[in-house]
Design a protein around this motif. Structure first.
Motif, mmCIF file in Angstrom:
data_model
loop_
_atom_site.group_PDB
_atom_site.id
_atom_site.type_symbol
_atom_site.label_atom_id
_atom_site.label_comp_id
_atom_site.label_asym_id
_atom_site.label_seq_id
_atom_site.Cartn_x
_atom_site.Cartn_y
_atom_site.Cartn_z
ATOM 1 N N THR A 241 33.206 -11.569 -20.045
ATOM 2 C CA THR A 241 31.833 -11.381 -20.498
ATOM 3 C C THR A 241 30.872 -11.747 -19.376
ATOM 4 O O THR A 241 30.861 -12.894 -18.924
ATOM 5 N N VAL A 242 30.088 -10.775 -18.932
ATOM 6 C CA VAL A 242 29.184 -10.998 -17.799
ATOM 7 C C VAL A 242 27.860 -11.563 -18.314
ATOM 8 O O VAL A 242 26.797 -10.939 -18.225
ATOM 9 N N ARG A 243 27.954 -12.762 -18.829
ATOM 10 C CA ARG A 243 26.801 -13.513 -19.315
ATOM 11 C C ARG A 243 27.054 -14.995 -19.052
ATOM 12 O O ARG A 243 28.200 -15.408 -18.832
ATOM 13 N N SER A 244 25.999 -15.787 -19.094
ATOM 14 C CA SER A 244 26.149 -17.221 -18.870
ATOM 15 C C SER A 244 26.385 -17.981 -20.162
ATOM 16 O O SER A 244 26.644 -19.186 -20.131
ATOM 17 N N GLU A 245 26.270 -17.282 -21.309
ATOM 18 C CA GLU A 245 26.493 -17.917 -22.603
ATOM 19 C C GLU A 245 27.064 -16.871 -23.553
ATOM 20 O O GLU A 245 27.035 -15.671 -23.274
ATOM 21 N N THR A 246 27.601 -17.336 -24.666
ATOM 22 C CA THR A 246 28.119 -16.410 -25.658
ATOM 23 C C THR A 246 27.950 -16.966 -27.056
ATOM 24 O O THR A 246 28.065 -18.183 -27.265
ATOM 25 N N GLU A 247 27.663 -16.086 -28.010
ATOM 26 C CA GLU A 247 27.648 -16.475 -29.411
ATOM 27 C C GLU A 247 29.054 -16.420 -30.008
ATOM 28 O O GLU A 247 29.247 -16.729 -31.168
#
Length: 367
Positions: A299-305
């Motif tokens: 996942t190319v994000r710094s956070e995830t739900e």
């Protein structure tokens, strides 16, 4: 008699709510579907309703695109009219869309008891509009159905009484099982694109911060292409109308070897996701589905739900530079691929219907 009204407006909501709507049909619960128009009606119906053999929405508002405030305001007025017309005992919303926010707020001021499916999901990134929507919805509804114990814990930590929370598992499991039963076999889908199972990386990114920044988008593709090349894997990106111009064409260092394919139909995408060696995404939905299907995810994000996916080892967060993406994909491919699915083994739709304040057998509202 309308016992349950479902308020939805996006493909993700339709896919997740479809098993519950089908359960209502199977068990004789009177229901209505209100489509806000957050996504175009014809796109949503083709992608989700047709695939799950559901009737077209009973009411379509055709709100269309716009700023968050304009879109949500128009939905609030439209949903209020639709609820007055259908007069349900229960209103159901899902997730963190503007449709969920408008549906929950409108219904909370009217007769229905309000239910939120996928309650308690948190990324803790308040700059994301969907995070604000989720939090507000959770605090205005009457009943909260969480997919995992962790989501339940988040809700309790925010001061919501446990008496209003039910852990049901995820309807995504039900939806994926239904798609596999009703869609063309994997071999047929792969043959259409000239792919083999385990022989390609899938790239599915759609957030504005990913695709509208040319430098960031190219970095993401370069990292995936580099990791794929090192393993002899083709990199494939399914696209819908309007996406091709952003994903093709040479950059300052030449073209990026990523193949786009003209399909975003949900059942086809599920087959591709299940058959891929790994997936690179920025999508909340895809993170969950990859975990359920057993496909390693980056996942190319710094956070995830979807923190449950990172905790069980199914998902890795990655910076969006080429080295970071390449490293994360390589780590995902090298992992043993065995993890516990935290979202349940199916049957969430029936558990949800059992917990709704309606009687499926007698078709009467339970007060």
């Amino acid at each position: 008699m309308t016992e349950v009204a479902f308020v939805l407006g996006t493909e993700a909501e339709a896919v997740r709510l479809a098993p519950v709507i089908r359960a209502c049909e199977r068990r004789g619960v009177g229901h209505a579907v209100i489509h806000t128009g957050e996504h175009r009606a014809e796109t949503l119906e083709r992608a989700a309703f047709d695939r799950f053999d559901l009737s077209a929405p009973d009411i379509t508002l055709d709100v269309g695109p716009g700023s968050h405030g304009k879109q949500t305001g128009m939905m609030l007025a439209g949903v209020e009219r639709a609820l007055a017309e259908t007069d349900p005992a229960v209103a159901v919303v899902h997730g963190g869309t503007n449709s969920a926010l408008a549906g929950a707020v409108a219904a909370s001021k009217m007769r229905p008891e309000v239910v939120h499916l996928e309650a308690g999901i948190r990324s803790f990134d308040r700059s994301a509009p969907e995070e604000t929507n989720r939090v507000v919805v959770d605090h205005v509804v009457d009943h909260l159905f969480a997919t995992t114990e962790k989501a339940r814990w988040y809700l309790v930590r925010e001061g919501i009484t446990e008496l209003r929370i039910t852990v049901t598992g995820s309807t995504a499991v039900d939806a994926l099982e239904s798609v596999r039963d009703r869609s063309p076999p994997e071999s047929e889908v792969l043959g259409e694109f000239g792919l083999r199972a385990g022989g390609f990386l899938l790239v599915d990114v759609h957030r504005r911060e990913s695709v509208d920044d040319p430098e960031r988008f190219r970095s993401l593709l370069e990292g995936a292409a580099r990791a794929g090349s090192a393993r002899g894997l083709e990199v494939v990106r399914p696209v819908g109308p309007g996406a091709r111009d952003r994903s093709e064409g040479p950059g300052p260092d030449g073209p990026v070897p990523v193949r786009t394919v003209d399909s975003r139909e949900y059942a086809t995408f599920v087959r591709l996701l299940s058959a891929s060696a790994a997936v690179v995404t920025d999508s909340s939905r895809v993170q969950e589905e990859a975990c359920i299907l057993g496909t390693p995810c980056v996942t190319v994000r710094s956070e995830t739900e979807r923190s449950e996916t990172t905790e069980v080892g199914a998902n890795r967060l990655s910076p969006c530079d080429p080295d970071g993406v390449c490293r994360s994909v390589t780590e995902a491919l090298d992992a043993d691929g065995e993890w516990r699915n935290p979202y349940g083994t199916g049957g969430a739709a029936d558990r949800i219907l059992d917990a709704l304040p309606v009687s499926a057998e007698r078709e009467e509202v339970v007060r």
